[in-house]
Design a protein around this motif. Sequence first.
Motif, PDB file in Angstrom:
ATOM      1  N   ILE A   1      15.189  14.984 -12.299  1.00 53.62           N
ATOM      2  CA  ILE A   1      15.310  14.260 -10.760  1.00 53.62           C
ATOM      3  C   ILE A   1      14.307  14.902 -10.387  1.00 53.62           C
ATOM      4  O   ILE A   1      13.532  14.334  -9.956  1.00 53.62           O
ATOM      5  CB  ILE A   1      16.691  14.528  -9.624  1.00 53.62           C
ATOM      6  N   ASP A   2      13.193  15.435 -10.495  1.00 56.38           N
ATOM      7  CA  ASP A   2      11.854  16.224 -10.404  1.00 56.38           C
ATOM      8  C   ASP A   2      11.246  15.312 -10.905  1.00 56.38           C
ATOM      9  O   ASP A   2       9.970  15.579 -10.280  1.00 56.38           O
ATOM     10  CB  ASP A   2      11.817  17.471 -10.415  1.00 56.38           C
ATOM     11  N   LEU A   3      11.461  15.648 -12.442  1.00 60.71           N
ATOM     12  CA  LEU A   3      10.329  14.353 -13.248  1.00 60.71           C
ATOM     13  C   LEU A   3      10.615  13.970 -12.350  1.00 60.71           C
ATOM     14  O   LEU A   3       9.200  12.604 -12.468  1.00 60.71           O
ATOM     15  CB  LEU A   3      10.873  14.864 -14.932  1.00 60.71           C
ATOM     16  N   ILE A   4      11.329  12.325 -12.406  1.00 63.13           N
ATOM     17  CA  ILE A   4      11.753  10.829 -12.165  1.00 63.13           C
ATOM     18  C   ILE A   4      11.129  10.464 -10.876  1.00 63.13           C
ATOM     19  O   ILE A   4      10.083   9.998 -10.302  1.00 63.13           O
ATOM     20  CB  ILE A   4      12.664  10.411 -12.122  1.00 63.13           C
TER      21      ILE A   4
ATOM     22  N   ARG B   1       7.112   8.475  -7.070  1.00 63.71           N
ATOM     23  CA  ARG B   1       7.805   8.504  -5.785  1.00 63.71           C
ATOM     24  C   ARG B   1       7.567   7.736  -4.244  1.00 63.71           C
ATOM     25  O   ARG B   1       7.663   7.473  -3.163  1.00 63.71           O
ATOM     26  CB  ARG B   1       7.390  10.131  -5.140  1.00 63.71           C
ATOM     27  N   LYS B   2       5.845   6.582  -5.068  1.00 67.91           N
ATOM     28  CA  LYS B   2       5.822   5.457  -3.861  1.00 67.91           C
ATOM     29  C   LYS B   2       6.437   4.292  -4.299  1.00 67.91           C
ATOM     30  O   LYS B   2       7.172   4.100  -5.452  1.00 67.91           O
ATOM     31  CB  LYS B   2       4.585   5.479  -4.502  1.00 67.91           C
TER      32      LYS B   2
ATOM     33  N   LEU C   1      12.379   8.399  -3.148  1.00 68.56           N
ATOM     34  CA  LEU C   1      12.173   9.114  -3.503  1.00 68.56           C
ATOM     35  C   LEU C   1      10.848  10.124  -3.717  1.00 68.56           C
ATOM     36  O   LEU C   1      10.563  10.765  -3.967  1.00 68.56           O
ATOM     37  CB  LEU C   1      11.815   8.490  -5.074  1.00 68.56           C
ATOM     38  N   LYS C   2      10.140   9.375  -2.394  1.00 66.32           N
ATOM     39  CA  LYS C   2       9.383  10.128  -1.529  1.00 66.32           C
ATOM     40  C   LYS C   2      10.283  11.629  -0.907  1.00 66.32           C
ATOM     41  O   LYS C   2       9.546  12.688  -1.506  1.00 66.32           O
ATOM     42  CB  LYS C   2       8.808   9.235  -0.448  1.00 66.32           C
ATOM     43  N   GLU C   3      11.288  11.191  -0.008  1.00 67.60           N
ATOM     44  CA  GLU C   3      12.202  12.025   1.086  1.00 67.60           C
ATOM     45  C   GLU C   3      12.067  13.278  -0.102  1.00 67.60           C
ATOM     46  O   GLU C   3      11.861  14.596  -0.022  1.00 67.60           O
ATOM     47  CB  GLU C   3      13.157  11.742   2.213  1.00 67.60           C
ATOM     48  N   VAL C   4      12.568  12.678  -1.226  1.00 69.28           N
ATOM     49  CA  VAL C   4      13.794  13.533  -1.744  1.00 69.28           C
ATOM     50  C   VAL C   4      11.909  14.456  -2.661  1.00 69.28           C
ATOM     51  O   VAL C   4      12.967  15.644  -2.747  1.00 69.28           O
ATOM     52  CB  VAL C   4      14.057  12.906  -3.495  1.00 69.28           C
ATOM     53  N   TYR C   5      10.926  13.702  -3.242  1.00 69.65           N
ATOM     54  CA  TYR C   5      10.113  14.558  -3.698  1.00 69.65           C
ATOM     55  C   TYR C   5       9.468  15.620  -2.506  1.00 69.65           C
ATOM     56  O   TYR C   5       9.325  16.827  -3.022  1.00 69.65           O
ATOM     57  CB  TYR C   5       8.758  13.615  -3.761  1.00 69.65           C
ATOM     58  N   GLU C   6       9.769  15.586  -1.528  1.00 69.21           N
ATOM     59  CA  GLU C   6       9.359  16.086  -0.218  1.00 69.21           C
ATOM     60  C   GLU C   6      10.275  17.732  -0.078  1.00 69.21           C
ATOM     61  O   GLU C   6       9.870  18.340   0.237  1.00 69.21           O
ATOM     62  CB  GLU C   6       8.206  15.894   1.097  1.00 69.21           C
TER      63      GLU C   6
END
Length: 340
Positions: free
Chosen positions: A51-54, A59-60, A77-82
Motif C-alpha cells: 500500500i505504501d509503495l502504491i 497519490r496524485k 490515495l493522497k489521503e492514504v499517503y498522508e
Amino acid sequence: MKLVTGKHWEAFADENSLLFPEYRKNRDELIGFVGSLKGDETIVTASLELIDLITNRFRKGEENVLIYSDTGKILTLKEVYELRKYLDFDVRGGFSGERAKVSILFVEGKTDAKFFKAVFKKLFEFRESRNAPHQFRFIERVFERDNFDLLKRESDGVYLAVIPSEGNSGVVRNLGNFLRAMKVFDFSVDRVGVAIDIDESRESALASIAGKLSGFEQGTTAMGYLVGNTEVIPLVIGLPFEDELIEWKKPTVEDLMLHLIEREGLLNKVRPGIKALNGSLGRKLKPKEVMYLALSAYGHWGNLEGFYELFVMRSRFRNIKAVLREAGLMEGLRYLAFMP
C-alpha cells in the motif's frame, strides 16, 4: 488505480483484479511490481508495504483511491499517503476491542506534546496507558510508543491521546485526514482538540481550522464544532512574553513555558546567564535558547521534551492553572479531559 483492502474484498474484485500480489515477494520484487503498473488496475491487498509503495507512486489524481471493503467507503490515495506518513494509520482497518470515552489532542510538535501530556497528568489525573481501546487500534498496531502519548484516567475510564504533527499546517492536515478516516473505517472518538499557534492572528488560526472543516457536514457547539458525533475543540496558543533580554516574535508553547518558569522562580536564576549571552552574542536570546539555559540550571541533562514534561509535573498547581487561564486554554483542556 484502485486499492481494495478489508475483510469483504471479494465484492470489489473481478477477473481484472490482482489478488494479494505481495504473497511470497520480497521488497525488491514489490518495487518492481509497482513499477510495472499502468494506473488502471485494481489491486486487492492486505500488505501495508505494498500500500505504501502504491500510494507513493499514485497519490496524485482524484481517481486513484483506496476502497475499504468492510464499509465500501473510499479514501483518495493522497489521503492514504498522508495518513500513513504523518499518523502511521493502519489503513487495513479491522479495528476491534473495548469501546471507551476517548479524546485526541493534535499538537504542533514533540515538545508541545510533552507539555500538554504533563498538564493532563498533573491537573486531570491521567496516567500512561499500555492498553488501547477500539478507537486507538489504528495507533497501537503501527505506532512506536515514543511517537505519541496514550493516557487514561482510571477513575472514569477516559482515554486521551496526545499526537504531535509537523507545524500548524500539519495539525490542520491531520485533523482533516483523521475525520475522513473515522468516516471510512467506521469508528469515532468523542472529542478532538486542535492546538495551534496564533502565528499571524487568532482569527486566521481559527479560520484555518474552519476551512478544513468546511469539507464536512458540521454544526457548532459552545466549545467548537460538531462533525458527526465528534466535537472538535480549537485551542489557540497565544500568550506574549515581554522581557528586555528575550526576543519575542510570535506565540508558541515556549511562551507558556517562559511564563511558568517565571512564576516558579527559575527565570531569575538564569537571568545572569541571559545577560552574559546577550553581551557575548550581541543580541537578545530567543525563547528556545532561554529554555536550554533553564534546562541546565534545573539540573536536567536530557532533551527539551523531557524538561518540559518534568518541569510541568513539578510545578505548583496554581501556577500551571494561572498560565493556562491567562492563555485562554484552561477551559478547552478541561473539556477534553472530562466528558459525561
